[in-house]
Motif scaffolding. Structure first.
Motif, short mmCIF file in Angstrom:
data_model
loop_
_atom_site.label_atom_id
_atom_site.label_comp_id
_atom_site.label_asym_id
_atom_site.label_seq_id
_atom_site.Cartn_x
_atom_site.Cartn_y
_atom_site.Cartn_z
N MET A 98 0.82 -1.22 0.00
CA MET A 98 0.00 0.00 0.00
C MET A 98 0.85 1.26 0.00
O MET A 98 0.62 2.19 -0.80
CB MET A 98 -0.94 -0.02 1.21
N VAL A 99 1.85 1.31 0.88
CA VAL A 99 2.69 2.50 0.96
C VAL A 99 3.55 2.65 -0.29
O VAL A 99 3.76 3.76 -0.79
CB VAL A 99 3.55 2.45 2.23
N ALA A 100 4.05 1.53 -0.85
CA ALA A 100 4.86 1.61 -2.07
C ALA A 100 4.03 2.11 -3.25
O ALA A 100 4.55 2.84 -4.11
CB ALA A 100 5.46 0.24 -2.38
N ALA A 101 2.75 1.73 -3.32
CA ALA A 101 1.89 2.24 -4.40
C ALA A 101 1.71 3.75 -4.30
O ALA A 101 1.80 4.47 -5.31
CB ALA A 101 0.54 1.54 -4.35
N TRP A 102 1.48 4.25 -3.09
CA TRP A 102 1.32 5.69 -2.92
C TRP A 102 2.63 6.43 -3.23
O TRP A 102 2.63 7.43 -3.94
CB TRP A 102 0.87 5.99 -1.50
N LEU A 103 3.75 5.94 -2.70
CA LEU A 103 5.03 6.62 -2.92
C LEU A 103 5.47 6.49 -4.38
O LEU A 103 6.13 7.38 -4.91
CB LEU A 103 6.09 6.04 -1.99
N GLY A 104 5.12 5.38 -5.03
CA GLY A 104 5.44 5.26 -6.44
C GLY A 104 4.68 6.26 -7.29
O GLY A 104 5.23 6.86 -8.22
N TRP A 105 3.41 6.47 -6.97
CA TRP A 105 2.64 7.49 -7.69
C TRP A 105 3.20 8.88 -7.43
O TRP A 105 3.29 9.70 -8.34
CB TRP A 105 1.18 7.42 -7.25
N ARG A 106 3.61 9.11 -6.20
CA ARG A 106 4.21 10.42 -5.88
C ARG A 106 5.56 10.59 -6.60
O ARG A 106 5.86 11.69 -7.08
CB ARG A 106 4.40 10.52 -4.37
N SER A 107 6.35 9.56 -6.71
CA SER A 107 7.60 9.64 -7.44
C SER A 107 7.36 9.93 -8.91
O SER A 107 8.09 10.71 -9.54
CB SER A 107 8.39 8.33 -7.29
N TRP A 108 6.34 9.31 -9.48
CA TRP A 108 6.02 9.57 -10.89
C TRP A 108 5.55 10.99 -11.10
O TRP A 108 5.90 11.62 -12.10
CB TRP A 108 4.96 8.57 -11.34
N ARG A 109 4.75 11.53 -10.18
CA ARG A 109 4.25 12.88 -10.32
C ARG A 109 5.36 13.92 -10.20
O ARG A 109 5.40 14.91 -10.93
CB ARG A 109 3.18 13.17 -9.26
N GLN A 110 6.29 13.72 -9.27
CA GLN A 110 7.33 14.69 -9.00
C GLN A 110 8.64 14.39 -9.73
O GLN A 110 9.60 15.13 -9.58
CB GLN A 110 7.60 14.76 -7.50
N HIS A 111 8.67 13.30 -10.51
CA HIS A 111 9.86 12.94 -11.29
C HIS A 111 11.09 12.81 -10.38
O HIS A 111 12.16 13.38 -10.67
CB HIS A 111 10.11 13.96 -12.40
N THR A 112 10.95 12.10 -9.29
CA THR A 112 12.05 11.84 -8.38
C THR A 112 11.89 10.45 -7.80
O THR A 112 10.77 9.97 -7.62
CB THR A 112 12.09 12.89 -7.25
#
Length: 346
Positions: A98-112
């Motif tokens: 669950m946390v990896a899915a959220w952080l992965g989406w955030r990484s994709w949005r912020q390009h980091t």
């Protein structure tokens, strides 16, 4: 077509996300401040104190046995179903997904890649530290206890410290650690503390852990979170290396074959027909044209000088009705037979 006045709630959410900056440069990366160092030292002292109290079979071990004999799962049997679901918030597999899915989406949005790399670093540190402590102390759980009043240490168990509690502290605490604003960090810190506290008490309620296991699990998870700023330089270096490898791979994949070099123009002779008005054959003129050919001479031409068309010996084609070469006469001349032929008439 929707207008700005009748946008749905989902449209407003995505419009808000579209305004989010890409790869923000002002990300607040926590540093190892003096306050954090003090907290780290205090938590480490608490960790060692819990271990000492359990190893020496002190009052904490006796309290563990009292709680176990109380059997909370029988005293409050009505909430058993809820605790069975709530304790999943401390299991490593579901919470990590669950946390990896959220952080992965955030990484994709912020390009980091920093959120995902931070999560991976936390889980690695948690598995190493908590796993080594579990196997090193080998304490048995309440359901497998052998001697009443003993600390059950060194008997091949793996429940000290509590993995559920430590995992809940780390997994939900990373959301507060990666928060963008101080207000969000405070709220998420409080939420993760309450969640991890509830997970620890849920394991005591179900009888799978001693209360001292939960206390040591809280300390173990908090130590990993507090020590994370020391790993930030390595996380930044790993992110830079990964982006460099990605750029090289894209450059190698997008490389095209070099374009062929255009050949230099050469002149090719074009023969023109002789003029009809002159009596004799006129040497054929040459017209220069540009052609993208090689500068080598054509394969069908023999090397050496070539004569012009007028200087060549005429050749009679096979099957021609024209007389052979000796019988030909030039234009404008009278053949001998015609001169000797007697004139008729008159």
């Amino acid at each position: 077509m929707r207008t700005e006045g009748n946008l749905t709630r989902l449209d407003r959410v995505f419009a808000r996300l579209d305004r989010e900056p890409e790869r923000p440069a002002n990300i607040d990366v926590p540093k190892m401040s003096r306050h954090r160092v003090v907290l780290f030292v205090a938590t480490l002292a608490f960790y060692l104190a819990i271990v000492w109290l359990v190893v020496t079979t002190s009052w904490l071990v006796r309290f563990d046995w009292q709680v176990m004999f109380f059997r909370p799962y029988q005293q409050w049997a009505g909430i058993h179903w809820f605790v069975d679901y709530y304790v999943v918030l401390g299991q490593r597999g579901p919470t990590a997904v669950m946390v990896a899915a959220w952080l992965g989406w955030r990484s994709w949005r912020q390009h980091t890649l920093r959120p995902l790399l931070t999560l991976g670093t936390l889980l690695l540190l948690l598995n190493i530290t908590v796993g080594a402590a579990k196997l090193g102390m080998g304490r048995l759980g309440p359901h497998y206890a052998t001697v009443i009043g003993s600390n059950e240490m060194g008997l091949g168990g793996d429940i000290f410290p509590s993995g559920h509690t430590a995992n809940a502290v780390v997994t939900w605490g990373i959301l507060a650690y990666l928060a963008s604003t101080p207000a969000a960090r405070r709220w998420l810190s409080a939420a993760s503390a309450v969640t991890s506290l509830g997970v620890g008490l849920a394991t005591v309620y179900l009888g799978t852990h001693w209360l001292s296991d939960v206390l040591l699990g809280w300390a173990a998870g908090l130590l990993v979170l507090l020590a994370l700023p020391w790993c930030e330089p390595l996380i930044a270096l790993a992110e830079t290396r990964i982006f460099d490898l990605r750029d090289r791979w894209r450059a190698r994949r997008g490389r095209t074959a070099p374009a062929p070099v255009p050949a230099s123009p050469v002149t090719a002779p074009v023969l023109l027909k002789p003029r009809a008005s002159s009596g004799d054959e006129v040497p054929a003129a040459r017209e220069t044209v540009t052609a993208s050919r090689s500068t080598r001479p054509p394969a069908h031409l023999a090397p050496g000088p070539h004569t012009t068309r007028a200087e060549r010996t005429p050749v009679t084609p096979i099957g021609s009705r024209r007389p052979p070469h000796p019988d030909r006469v030039a234009r404008g001349t009278t053949p001998a037979t015609a001169a000797a032929r007697p004139a008729t008439g008159g």
